[in-house]
Each structure stands twice: as C-alpha cells, then as structure tokens.
Design an enzyme around this catalytic site. Structure first.
Site, short mmCIF file in Angstrom:
data_model
loop_
_atom_site.label_atom_id
_atom_site.label_comp_id
_atom_site.label_asym_id
_atom_site.label_seq_id
_atom_site.Cartn_x
_atom_site.Cartn_y
_atom_site.Cartn_z
N ARG A 190 -8.02 8.87 3.27
CA ARG A 190 -9.42 7.61 2.68
C ARG A 190 -10.01 6.89 4.02
NH1 ARG A 190 -8.84 2.72 4.60
NH2 ARG A 190 -6.77 2.65 4.52
N ARG A 191 -8.89 7.14 4.97
CA ARG A 191 -9.62 6.57 6.14
C ARG A 191 -10.81 7.81 6.29
NH1 ARG A 191 -4.75 3.40 8.92
NH2 ARG A 191 -5.03 1.52 7.69
N ARG A 244 0.40 10.21 13.83
CA ARG A 244 1.70 9.47 12.55
C ARG A 244 2.65 8.57 13.43
NH1 ARG A 244 4.26 11.99 9.25
NH2 ARG A 244 5.13 10.01 8.61
N CYS A 298 -0.34 9.75 -4.66
CA CYS A 298 -0.58 8.55 -2.90
C CYS A 298 -0.97 9.38 -1.81
CB CYS A 298 0.92 8.18 -2.60
SG CYS A 298 2.17 7.02 -3.27
N ARG A 337 2.06 4.99 17.82
CA ARG A 337 -0.13 4.91 17.96
C ARG A 337 -0.48 4.88 19.02
NH1 ARG A 337 -1.01 5.64 11.18
NH2 ARG A 337 0.88 5.83 10.56
N LYS A 357 0.81 -1.29 -0.07
CA LYS A 357 -0.33 0.03 -0.02
C LYS A 357 1.01 1.29 -0.02
CE LYS A 357 -1.09 0.23 4.89
NZ LYS A 357 0.09 1.39 5.14
N ASP A 358 2.15 1.21 0.31
CA ASP A 358 3.02 2.29 0.23
C ASP A 358 3.79 2.62 -0.66
OD1 ASP A 358 2.53 2.81 2.90
OD2 ASP A 358 4.13 1.87 3.74
#
Length: 306
Positions: free
Chosen positions: A131-132, A149, A242, A155, A83-84
């Site tokens: 997106r989230r 971040r 991205c 987190r 995904k990155d």
C-alpha cells in the site's frame, strides 16, 4: 475463591509488548484486583525477515500463533494492531474490544530530508507495505523503493546506518515507543491513506467466552469501532487479502454520517484508484466504496498483480 489470572497472548516485539501492557494496565484500572499475565510468543511474521510479508502470507502471519494459544486455552485474550487482523476472522474468535484509535497517519522518517518531496531523484526509501509502495510510486516514481522488515527499532537502525534515505512507518507506532521526535512529516488522509484499522489496538478472545468478554468490553470505543468496521468492510468486500495494496480511512462527519475513503494501488507502477462514499452503516459503506473502485477497474488491476 479468586478468579484465575487473565493471560494475554502477544508478539514479542517491543511495540507489541507495549500494546499488551497498555491493555493490561487499562484492564487493571477497570477491574480492581484483577490479576494479569503476559504470554509473549514468536510468530512467523517475526521470524521470517528475509522475505516480504506478501510472500509469506500477508499480515495474518502475525496472528496464527496467538490464535493457537487462545484455541488451546493457554491464553484468554490476544492483543493485536488491528491493521494486522484479517478482514474475515475465524468464527471461533471475536474482537471483544477495539480501543480508541491513535493518530492513523503514516510517518515520513529521515535523517537528512524534511519531506517526501525533498528527496533527491533515485533516493532509496524503505517500506514493507505494498500500500505504501503504491502511493510512493504514484507520488514519486523516480524513487528507489526497497523492502524493509523488522520491528520499529530495527528499521530505524537500518535508516541510521545509511541503508535508506528515508523510511515510512506508522505515526502511532513511533509515538507509542516514545519515538515521535523521529517523525519529519505526516503522510495523512485523505490524500495519503493508511491501512484499514491502522492505529487501533484490538483485543481478540474466544467467541462467547463470557467471563473474558465481559471483562474487556469496557475498553471498547464505539466511535472507533464504527469507523474501522467500515474500513474493514471495504477490505472484506475487495477480497480480504492482507497483501492487497489497499488504503482506507473512515471518519464521522458533524452529523454523525460516516465518510469512507478507499484506495487501491499497483505497487509496480503506482497506478492508483480512489473512491469515497457517505453512509451510516459500516458494511454497506464498505460495499459501496468497493463497488466504486470496481467500476474504475479494480478487478483488472488486482488480476495483474505479480
């Protein structure tokens, strides 16, 4: 004379190191006697934690230093969360292997609440993903969504000290770090869409490096590659940005046909566009879902992003 060791470039975060060690372990199992060394590197995405990913260049900032190591010959392969990886790869590199995908869902993580719907009005939710954020605003416009971040442990520590009522992470990352018990609820497709390629590990090599490609291609999972290629084709057809609030999920149906779900959101107001299509060829399927999103006004939505 024995072959030189394979050198794997990886980020230094605990999850990235787990993924690199996982690839190394799989390669050793498949190639008896193979010597492997890890080259842990700090990327700009790891260093700059006081700004959003979008503001410093998107997810591609996790790749540049690893690709420099490949180009300079200091590493033979690099291991990434797929995904990155940007939709358009620099032509001097290739994705020689994409491993079998893990659980692609997002995870709702909270110490006090069982689900997104249980959060009180105004509760603070942490995520670094546009997106989230868009999907959160669509479902719960009353929430206070704040940037989050850092690596998985950082987190979770911020959640545990009370900075947030809940945070959104990837299920696969938590499970890989033996933190699956922290998941209170799965935010799962097709209702909630992950990032293109989420939960798949990718192995990047120099294009045409036959020794390395031949060594790692044994790890490639054809079914995963087919599905994530459709998701990445959608990303590419939408511009390959991205930082785009784009969700994608592709699964093979019983007859082998692919069904691709796509979502484009607005992280400011929670407006969501959705489209899906069936097909057998990844690039055409991605283009079709992009076309259907554009028919609903995707270009206008993207042009108004701040």
């Amino acid at each position: 004379m024995s072959n030189p060791p394979l050198r794997i470039a990886t980020r230094k975060s605990p999850l990235a190191l787990w993924q690199a060690e996982h690839v190394a372990r799989r390669l050793r199992d498949a190639n008896v006697g193979l010597s492997i060394e890890l080259l842990p590197l700090m990327t700009r995405g790891d260093e700059v934690l006081d700004r959003s990913l979008a503001s410093i260049g998107g997810k591609g900032v996790f790749l540049k230093e690893l690709e420099i190591a490949l180009a300079e010959g200091r590493a033979d392969l690099a291991v990434h969360s797929l995904k990155d990886v940007p939709a358009q790869l620099d032509p001097q590199f290739e994705l020689a292997a994409i491993l079998t995908r893990a659980d692609g869902a997002d995870a709702f993580v909270s110490n006090d609440f069982a689900s997104l719907d249980d959060l009180p009005r105004g509760a603070r939710v942490g995520t670094s993903s546009l997106r989230r954020t868009a999907q959160l605003r669509a479902r719960r416009p009353d929430l206070d969504i704040a940037d989050l971040r850092g690596n998985v442990g950082t987190r979770l520590a911020k959640l545990d000290r009370g900075d947030y009522a809940a945070i959104i992470l990837a299920v696969a990352g938590l499970q890989r770090m033996d933190l699956g018990a922290r998941i209170r609820a799965r935010l799962a497709p097709p209702e909630w869409l992950p990032a293109p390629g989420q939960a798949a590990i990718a192995v990047e090599t120099r294009a045409g490096d036959a020794r390395v490609v031949d060594c790692v291609k044994v790890l490639d999972d054809a079914a995963t590659r087919r599905s994530v290629s459709a998701e990445r084709a959608l990303n590419a057809a939408m511009g390959g940005d991205c930082t785009m609030p784009l969700g994608a999920w592709c699964e093979a149906q019983g007859d082998g046909t692919l069904r691709l779900h796509g979502l484009l959101g607005d992280a400011r107001d929670g407006r969501i566009l959705r489209a899906e299509a069936l097909g057998n060829e990844a690039a055409a399927l991605g283009a079709e879902v992009a076309h259907r999103l554009r028919e609903q006004g995707a270009d206008a939505l993207l042009s108004t992003r701040g």
